[in-house]
Design a protein around this motif. Structure first.
Motif, PDB file in Angstrom:
ATOM      1  N   GLN A  63      -5.997   3.759  -9.385  1.00  0.00           N
ATOM      2  CA  GLN A  63      -7.141   2.839  -9.393  1.00  0.00           C
ATOM      3  C   GLN A  63      -6.841   1.504  -8.705  1.00  0.00           C
ATOM      4  OE1 GLN A  63      -8.556   2.378 -13.458  1.00  0.00           O
ATOM      5  NE2 GLN A  63      -8.274   4.561 -13.902  1.00  0.00           N
TER       6      GLN A  63
ATOM      7  N   ASP B 245      -5.805  -6.054  -8.382  1.00  0.00           N
ATOM      8  CA  ASP B 245      -5.791  -4.884  -9.264  1.00  0.00           C
ATOM      9  C   ASP B 245      -4.392  -4.659  -9.825  1.00  0.00           C
ATOM     10  OD1 ASP B 245      -8.465  -4.408  -8.713  1.00  0.00           O
ATOM     11  OD2 ASP B 245      -8.052  -2.843  -7.232  1.00  0.00           O
TER      12      ASP B 245
ATOM     13  N   LYS C 278      -6.509  -0.847  -5.829  1.00  0.00           N
ATOM     14  CA  LYS C 278      -6.987  -0.981  -4.447  1.00  0.00           C
ATOM     15  C   LYS C 278      -6.594  -2.318  -3.818  1.00  0.00           C
ATOM     16  CE  LYS C 278      -9.076   2.912  -5.121  1.00  0.00           C
ATOM     17  NZ  LYS C 278      -8.453   4.156  -4.599  1.00  0.00           N
ATOM     18  N   SER C 279      -6.088  -3.240  -4.636  1.00  0.00           N
ATOM     19  CA  SER C 279      -5.757  -4.576  -4.132  1.00  0.00           C
ATOM     20  C   SER C 279      -4.616  -5.167  -4.952  1.00  0.00           C
ATOM     21  CB  SER C 279      -6.977  -5.501  -4.227  1.00  0.00           C
ATOM     22  OG  SER C 279      -7.289  -5.752  -5.597  1.00  0.00           O
TER      23      SER C 279
ATOM     24  N   GLU D 138       0.827  -1.210   0.000  1.00  0.00           N
ATOM     25  CA  GLU D 138       0.000   0.000   0.000  1.00  0.00           C
ATOM     26  C   GLU D 138       0.860   1.258   0.000  1.00  0.00           C
ATOM     27  OE1 GLU D 138      -2.425  -0.634   3.429  1.00  0.00           O
ATOM     28  OE2 GLU D 138      -3.745  -2.098   2.423  1.00  0.00           O
TER      29      GLU D 138
ATOM     30  N   SER E 291       0.941   4.076  -3.057  1.00  0.00           N
ATOM     31  CA  SER E 291       0.594   5.453  -2.709  1.00  0.00           C
ATOM     32  C   SER E 291       1.714   6.424  -3.056  1.00  0.00           C
ATOM     33  CB  SER E 291       0.269   5.539  -1.212  1.00  0.00           C
ATOM     34  OG  SER E 291       0.038   6.873  -0.819  1.00  0.00           O
TER      35      SER E 291
END
Length: 499
Positions: free
Chosen positions: A54, A60, A56-57, A35, A39
């Protein structure tokens, strides 16, 4: 016990507490690392191109970011090397590490202000973990030597550039500087043989207690120390030498000869540093494997090696790995490498904590006939027979012979430099062949089906591999002889050295 030893034990206990946190929370730490990386890099060129905003996981991420090796990521890296900012990671790299690629020539790997400290922290923690486990800290009171590349750095678009080991030399903690050898002046010598001779002269009368480097080049150092000391063992030259730290290659093919040179079975710490990041280190003198460093700014992925060359191979994160399964190692780093295939293969030997062994290189295998023999299998087959028969192996490499003499079956050709040679090389080769058949069913089928004949060993002259590496301009430093190849470039270069 000196003051440094006392303080080292206190510091080691603190580090061990942090390592236990990492051991117990590896999957959660990797999730947080993932994460943080996404970011931090979402506004970079790469992040925008791959829609990091986009993601989120992990699923993804896999959809947005394909697997790439250096060549496939090079369009972005070239922009970094040319001085462009915010390409793979925010800002510009603090350094560019220069390394040799198998197919790409010179490679430049970025090191960021976030990733550089992780190299130092990992090396420090490997030593402090050893101190905590064993209680042995006396080595910090004597001299330590790190056989490494030159610390002299060039520049690419204003970015300092050099070999990883040379860059790291600029970040040795102040409390170790007085203990550290060789001197800066000697470390700057570019010619490896001249450098080793200078290191010998500078260290032969010192109180060396820790020696670190790639095993074959450390062996060269030991040989030359012994030569200038009238044939003495290293233990007699350095009576307080107690710890050997190594990385880069499997130690096992070198262990017997090195311990013979030293004079006893010395404690050792295996490390797994790379230009792309410090990946793991040996955290136990009793248990197998290297502790995967999950809290070092790297999010790891793993691809089963038997799927690696598929169009859509399986990609798993740490929580879904299986024990004793070969994986290609994939890195996502806080220096801006994304879905990056480092080229190494690893196998998990523990999941509590997560510990790995390095099994080879994804492109260093032999599959000229569909056998897909890997480095781990070759090394284990050779060393199992050599150890049983008291045969000393100095160095070796293997290549396929697909164009044998008329009427003969093709075969694997092994070029071996022996320290202690077998009485009958053909008998030795047959035993190694049998051992390899037990480790690789495809190789067994090819031998059993008379597609291949058993392997042939070519015994080469003493220093054949050193002379070959010298002829290629790759003597010393971080250069290593590939164990396996699907072509005959190295094999052809060694022909002149056959006994």
């Amino acid at each position: 016990m000196g003051l440094k030893s006392i303080l080292s034990n206190v510091f080691a206990a603190w580090v061990n507490k942090d390592l236990n946190r990492i051991r117990k929370n590896a999957v959660a730490i990797q999730k947080q690392t993932f994460e943080n990386l996404i970011s931090k890099a979402k506004n970079t060129t790469f992040g925008q191109d791959h829609h990091f905003d986009q993601i989120k996981s992990y699923d993804d991420f896999k959809r947005q970011v394909p697997l790439r090796d250096y060549e496939e990521l090079s369009l972005y890296i070239k922009r970094v090397v040319n001085g462009e900012a915010d390409v793979l990671w925010p800002g510009k790299p603090t350094y560019l590490t220069k390394t040799s690629g198998t197919t790409s020539g010179v490679k430049y790997i970025p090191i960021s202000k976030e990733s550089m400290p992780e190299h130092i922290r990992a090396a420090r923690n490997a030593l402090l973990n050893y101190i905590h486990e064993t209680g042995k800290a006396d080595f910090v009171n004597g001299k330590m030597i790190f056989l490494q590349g030159s610390p002299v750095l060039a520049e690419k678009a204003g970015i300092p550039t050099g070999r990883l080991s040379g860059i790291v030399a600029h970040h040795v903690p102040a409390y170790l500087q007085k203990n550290r050898l060789p001197s800066y002046e000697v470390n700057c010598i570019e010619d490896w043989e001249e450098k080793v001779d200078a290191i010998v002269q500078e260290t032969v009368t010192e109180d060396m207690r820790l020696i670190s480097g790639i095993p074959p080049w450390c062996q060269m150092y030991f040989d030359r120390l012994s030569a200038v000391s009238g044939g003495k063992k290293i233990k007699d030259i350095f009576p307080n030498f107690k710890l050997f730290v190594y990385g880069g290659v499997n130690f096992e093919p070198y262990r017997v000869r090195m311990q013979e040179s030293i004079g006893f079975a010395i404690d050792s710490i295996e490390t797994y540093p790379a230009s792309e990041g410090f990946i793991a280190f040996q955290d136990s003198q009793k248990e197998k494997g290297l502790l995967l460093l999950v809290d070092s700014g790297i999010f790891y992925e793993f691809v089963p090696t038997d799927e690696y060359f598929n169009e859509n191979p399986t990609r798993v994160s740490l929580q879904d790995v299986e024990l004793d399964k070969n994986y290609a190692l994939i890195l996502n780093t806080n220096a801006g490498l994304w879905g990056y295939s480092i080229g190494d293969t690893v196998k998990f030997v523990s999941k509590d904590p997560y510990k790995i062994v390095v099994t080879g290189r994804i492109k260093h295998y032999i599959s000229a006939f569909g056998e897909h023999v890997i480095g781990e299998e070759v090394e284990q087959a050779l060393m199992s027979v050599a150890n049983q028969e008291g045969i000393e192996i100095i160095e070796f490499t293997v290549a396929p012979q697909v164009n044998p003499p008329a009427g003969a079956l093709p075969y694997h050709e092994w070029f071996i430099e022996f320290g202690t040679a077998p009485k009958n090389v053909k008998d030795f080769a047959l035993k190694v062949d049998k051992a390899l058949q037990t480790k690789n069913i495809y190789y067994f089928d090819l031998i059993d089906g008379n597609i291949l004949q058993p392997l042939i060993v070519q015994s080469v002259k003493r220093d054949a591999f050193i002379n070959y590496m010298r002829s290629q301009g790759k003597l010393g430093g971080q250069n290593k002889v590939p164990r396996l190849a699907n072509d005959r470039k190295i094999a052809d270069g060694l022909k002149e050295y056959i006994v």
